[in-house]
Design an enzyme around this catalytic site. Structure first.
Site, mmCIF file in Angstrom:
data_model
loop_
_atom_site.group_PDB
_atom_site.id
_atom_site.type_symbol
_atom_site.label_atom_id
_atom_site.label_comp_id
_atom_site.label_asym_id
_atom_site.label_seq_id
_atom_site.Cartn_x
_atom_site.Cartn_y
_atom_site.Cartn_z
ATOM 1 N N MET A 284 0.788 -1.062 0.187
ATOM 2 C CA MET A 284 0.084 -0.037 -0.048
ATOM 3 C C MET A 284 0.952 1.392 -0.070
ATOM 4 S SD MET A 284 -3.046 -1.129 2.426
ATOM 5 C CE MET A 284 -1.766 -1.820 3.902
ATOM 6 N N CYS B 182 -2.823 -1.521 -10.151
ATOM 7 C CA CYS B 182 -2.894 -0.140 -9.761
ATOM 8 C C CYS B 182 -3.485 0.674 -10.709
ATOM 9 C CB CYS B 182 -1.347 0.646 -9.270
ATOM 10 S SG CYS B 182 -1.567 2.350 -8.808
ATOM 11 N N HIS C 179 -6.949 -8.910 -6.458
ATOM 12 C CA HIS C 179 -7.989 -8.124 -5.876
ATOM 13 C C HIS C 179 -9.181 -8.351 -6.795
ATOM 14 C CE1 HIS C 179 -8.858 -4.194 -4.155
ATOM 15 N NE2 HIS C 179 -9.919 -4.816 -4.360
ATOM 16 N N ASN D 102 -7.485 -11.014 -2.465
ATOM 17 C CA ASN D 102 -7.082 -9.812 -1.934
ATOM 18 C C ASN D 102 -8.395 -8.932 -2.151
ATOM 19 O OD1 ASN D 102 -5.700 -6.524 -2.956
ATOM 20 N ND2 ASN D 102 -5.851 -7.440 -0.698
#
Length: 383
Positions: free
Chosen positions: A64, A150, A221, A261
């Site tokens: 992060m 990202c 994710h 995630n």
């Protein structure tokens, strides 16, 4: 503290000389010069600590930006010895441009008590990522993770992060170029889709393509990424979670390691996911409520060898760490900021936050975190 850093491997030329080289050479030619001038370590070089060929990813703390720096990682490591920790994302170009700079140690150096530890790299240039991977391995990381998730505008302008999901063949090539020059595993972190490319068929094809290049571990994710119209913060909450899609991916690729995630807020929730996938990666919840890490080893790794640290013991240990860092010139604010939301939701947490903020603003050293706890949070415990 003993920060890890190769002492002189990358320090043969001045930053000025390197910067002038950067300005007048192409990327490919530059990387050839860098590799020859800085004598990147050969694969036969002995590492400073034994390499763990494949770290246990049952539970990890997600990379992060602005959060998972070495101070926060030390904080987590006090609570859990088994959790795999990740750095903030490091752009490969940043490493290349600082091979002869002390700044390289600042962004890649870590305390010897932090492993198991992985570094996350971002980039889209094969030559840069290949060189950056070798540098990171020499620092002693146990894993290199490639960021394909990202969604920020800055990352998109660099043509890496989530936008790379649209070109799985390129991701496969980037993986191959990195893995061929290091002995530690290279892994990939990505979303379940990007923009309108959000079908299960697209996700399955992405994983299949990259796995055929040799990748065996994927951290996913469970949200798609919208590259236009949503901010990075909104991309962490607005697109709906689809855990079932990740579960299906594990069922369809049983030989691959699938780490889930997104939206994991408790260890009980993590245990349920572990019935369907190989590992869980906890993100913002670990930062907002770090005390959940106190029982990770016992609950998720079935490791009862380490007694869970109490809050008082944790604060005393972190006080010792902070004292050492301050004596080395580390700004107090870079450490204390991680404690601002430590007791969020508890009685007295507002007073705790105010007191920590005051110490940051006045630059006064905190001499007793445990006492500060007693004066703020602790005084409500007996009510």
């Amino acid at each position: 503290m003993d920060l890890r850093c190769p002492p002189t491997l990358f320090r043969k030329h001045s930053p000025t000389a390197l910067n002038s080289t950067l300005k007048r050479t192409s990327s490919t030619y530059l990387l050839t010069i860098v590799c020859s001038q800085y004598q990147l370590p050969s694969r036969k070089q002995k590492h400073r600590m034994p390499l763990q060929k494949n770290p246990n990813r049952t539970c990890s703390i997600a990379p992060m930006m602005s959060y998972t720096d070495r101070h926060f990682r030390h904080f987590v490591r006090l609570m859990s010895k088994r959790t795999l920790l990740y750095t903030e994302m490091v752009v490969s170009g940043t490493i290349i441009h600082n091979l002869s700079s002390e700044y390289l140690d600042k962004i890649l150096g870590f305390d010897t008590d932090q492993p198991p530890l992985a570094v996350q790299l971002g980039g889209d240039c094969p030559d840069e990522l290949e060189t950056a991977a070798r540098v990171c391995e020499d620092y002693g990381y146990q894993e290199i993770n490639l960021n394909i998730g990202c969604p920020s505008d800055r990352v998109q302008k660099g043509s890496f992060g989530a936008v790379l999901m649209k070109t799985p063949e390129k991701v496969a090539d980037l993986y191959h170029r990195m893995q061929r020059v290091v002995q530690i595993p290279v892994t990939v972190k990505h979303r379940i889709g990007v923009d309108d490319l959000d079908s299960y068929e697209f996700l399955s094809n992405f994983v299949d393509t990259v796995s055929k290049a040799g990748c065996r571990s994927f951290s996913i994710h469970a949200r798609k990424a919208w590259l236009k119209g949503l901010s990075p913060a909104q991309n962490r909450s607005v697109p709906p979670l689809d855990y079932e899609r990740v579960y299906q991916l594990k069922a369809d690729f049983p030989d691959l390691e699938i780490v889930l995630n997104g939206g994991i807020d408790s260890l009980d929730q993590a245990r349920l996911h572990l019935e369907k996938v190989d590992g869980v990666m906890i993100g913002r919840a670990a930062y907002r409520h770090p005390l959940l890490c106190q029982h990770v080893d016992e609950m998720l790794f079935n490791d009862h060898s380490n007694k869970a640290i109490t809050t008082g013991e944790l604060l005393c240990a972190f006080q010792d760490y902070m004292n050492r860092e301050l004596s080395r010139g580390t700004p107090a604010s870079s450490i204390l900021r991680h404690l601002l939301g430590f007791f969020k939701g508890e009685k007295g947490s507002r007073i705790w936050r105010q007191r920590i903020t005051s110490f940051i603003q006045t630059k006064e050293p905190i001499t007793d975190l445990a006492l500060l706890y007693d004066e703020t949070i602790g005084r409500f415990k007996d009510e």
